[in-house]
Write an enzyme that holds these catalytic residues in place. Structure first.
Site, PDB file in Angstrom:
ATOM      1  N   ASP A 251       0.956  -1.240  -0.022  1.00 22.94           N
ATOM      2  CA  ASP A 251      -0.076   0.028   0.165  1.00 22.94           C
ATOM      3  C   ASP A 251       0.916   1.312  -0.071  1.00 22.94           C
ATOM      4  O   ASP A 251       2.266   1.084   0.272  1.00 22.94           O
ATOM      5  CB  ASP A 251      -1.093   0.138   1.278  1.00 22.94           C
ATOM      6  CG  ASP A 251      -1.828   1.261   1.279  1.00 22.94           C
ATOM      7  OD1 ASP A 251      -2.309   1.742   0.399  1.00 22.94           O
ATOM      8  OD2 ASP A 251      -1.967   1.540   2.295  1.00 22.94           O
TER       9      ASP A 251
ATOM     10  N   ASP B 292      -0.029   5.459   0.946  1.00 24.89           N
ATOM     11  CA  ASP B 292      -0.013   6.119   2.318  1.00 24.89           C
ATOM     12  C   ASP B 292      -0.207   5.398   3.618  1.00 24.89           C
ATOM     13  O   ASP B 292      -0.831   4.161   3.800  1.00 24.89           O
ATOM     14  CB  ASP B 292      -1.403   6.966   2.153  1.00 24.89           C
ATOM     15  CG  ASP B 292      -1.304   7.899   0.987  1.00 24.89           C
ATOM     16  OD1 ASP B 292      -1.324   9.148   1.452  1.00 24.89           O
ATOM     17  OD2 ASP B 292      -1.542   7.370  -0.124  1.00 24.89           O
TER      18      ASP B 292
END
Length: 444
Positions: A170, A172
């Site tokens: 991922d 953020d």
């Protein structure tokens, strides 16, 4: 790094490509047929659409199940004496679930438990963690949710003895703080080192259509590091970015810049969703978000893109202004409410296309497509088994966009980039005899 064993497949025939039969859930057709059937693909869709109060903070069912077991031992003041027997029982349940994920005892106890693609050595992981933090010596503070999360991460890392072929992230809160750009040279060095041994992909919800420059800007410092350390040996070719969950694919060229991969090279691995269905999902979501703004009097705006729609604050909070009003912030629980409303409406309209409605902490987004589909596209494109793919992310609650990856990949649940670094450090040194897993507690 020399001892990290990474196996690859020479022929596409080495990995069965699943049933050619079409069904409403064919976008979850996986690379090894013996692990997932149509019922399990249907189960993923049902859990992707699940909505309930239990998806709020720290409500992961498997972790809470283990927390309660450890807490009962702690309360009875026998955790130090009986922990080995309890861990043995848990490990037996894990092994049973590994071999029989649909009808295991663990599945009956925890109906939303994901699929285990490796055997998890929970006993070894617990004792490794306990050796550093001495949980069993505590008298008044029982094991917590985050401690159990770290123990499960260790168990997953310890199960990687055969190595990895694909590591996905991922963006953020996993590689950099929410809303920021990549700016961590140590983390860049770890990723660069692993890139020489395996494929690495960033699978992000960030949706800039096919505009490679915008993704390039977010990852500029990482790509600069690649330009110094991954060009000569050609390992830059192993780097991918999947944007919009599963909608836009990019690769790195010899100048360490991103370019869009032609759709004819990978789109056939993705479920076709017609224009009308895309618009229906976005229209339903927009109507729900308008109602949420009105009901809660939010200082927020709706941003609609080609295949996504979001609810974002009118103003992003500043860390430097102490007396700044914070009424433009959207409460976490309000974002959860909006996610549940959207899922409920999409279910009512009987839409089976892959989608993701998720709470980003400060905002909310609905994407056509999801990270499970993004990972499956990469697995098929690169001919990689699910047990050789690991996804690292911070959004594994039901309202998070990393949750669906539990059904098609190994997973590591982190809460910040520091924990990501600890996981990568452990993966890099996994096959060294003197290896001690890096254990990083959340507040360090």
């Amino acid at each position: 790094m020399k001892n990290l064993d990474i196996n690859t497949f020479d022929n596409i025939e080495d990995i069965p490509l699943g049933s050619s039969e079409q069904d409403p859930y064919d976008f979850f057709t996986l690379s090894d047929r013996n692990v997932m059937n149509s019922d399990m693909k249907k189960n993923i869709v049902q859990w992707n659409s699940r909505y309930s109060y239990n998806q709020l903070k720290n409500k992961d069912s498997l972790i809470m199940f283990l927390v309660e077991i450890f807490r009962s031992l702690f309360v009875s003041n026998c955790i130090d004496k009986n922990i080995d027997n309890v861990l043995l029982s848990i490990e037996e349940m894990f092994i049973d679930h590994y071999y029989n994920p649909q009808h295991s005892r663990l599945k009956y106890l925890i109906d939303d438990v994901g699929i285990f693609f490796t055997k998890l050595p929970i006993t070894k992981a617990f004792h490794t963690y306990n050796k550093k933090y001495r949980i069993t010596k505590r008298l008044y503070a029982p094991p917590t949710f985050n401690e159990v999360r770290h123990i499960l991460n260790l168990a997953q890392i310890l199960s990687l003895e055969e190595g990895l072929d694909l590591l996905t992230f991922d963006a953020d809160e996993t590689l950099y703080p929410d809303g920021h750009d990549f700016n961590d040279e140590v983390l860049a060095s770890y990723i660069s080192c692993l890139l020489k041994k395996m494929n690495i992909a960033i699978v992000t919800a960030a949706s800039y259509n096919n505009d490679a420059e915008k993704y390039q800007k977010r990852l500029e410092n990482l790509l600069k590091y690649f330009s110094k350390h991954n060009i000569k040996d050609g390992s830059y070719k192993n780097f991918y970015v999947m944007g919009g969950e599963s909608n836009y694919l990019f690769k790195c060229n010899e100048e360490a810049t991103l370019y869009s991969v032609p759709e004819n090279e990978w789109r056939h691995y993705k479920k076709f969703v017609d224009y009308d269905t895309v618009q229906e999902i976005l229209n339903i979501s927009e109507k729900c978000l308008e109602k949420v703004i009105k009901d809660f009097g939010l200082c927020a705006q709706i941003q609609r893109k080609e295949k996504s729609i979001g609810l974002v604050p009118n103003k992003i909070p500043s860390l430097n202004i102490k007396n700044e009003q914070k009424n433009y912030m959207i409460k976490y629980e309000v974002l959860e409410e909006a996610v549940i409303r959207i899922k409920k409406e999409i279910i009512k309209n009987k839409i089976t296309a892959p989608y993701c409605a998720f709470n980003g902490g400060q905002d909310l987004w609905v994407d056509v497509g999801n990270k499970a589909e993004g990972l499956l596209i990469l697995q098929k494109l690169l001919k990689i088994q699910k047990k050789k793919c690991c996804h690292i992310g911070d959004q594994f609650l039901h309202s998070g966009n990393d949750f669906p990856t539990r059904f098609c990949s190994l997973t590591l649940w982190v809460s910040n980039p520091q924990e990501t670094k600890a996981c990568l450090k452990s993966i890099m040194h996994l096959n060294i005899k003197s290896f001690i897993p890096e254990v990083l507690y959340e507040n360090q």
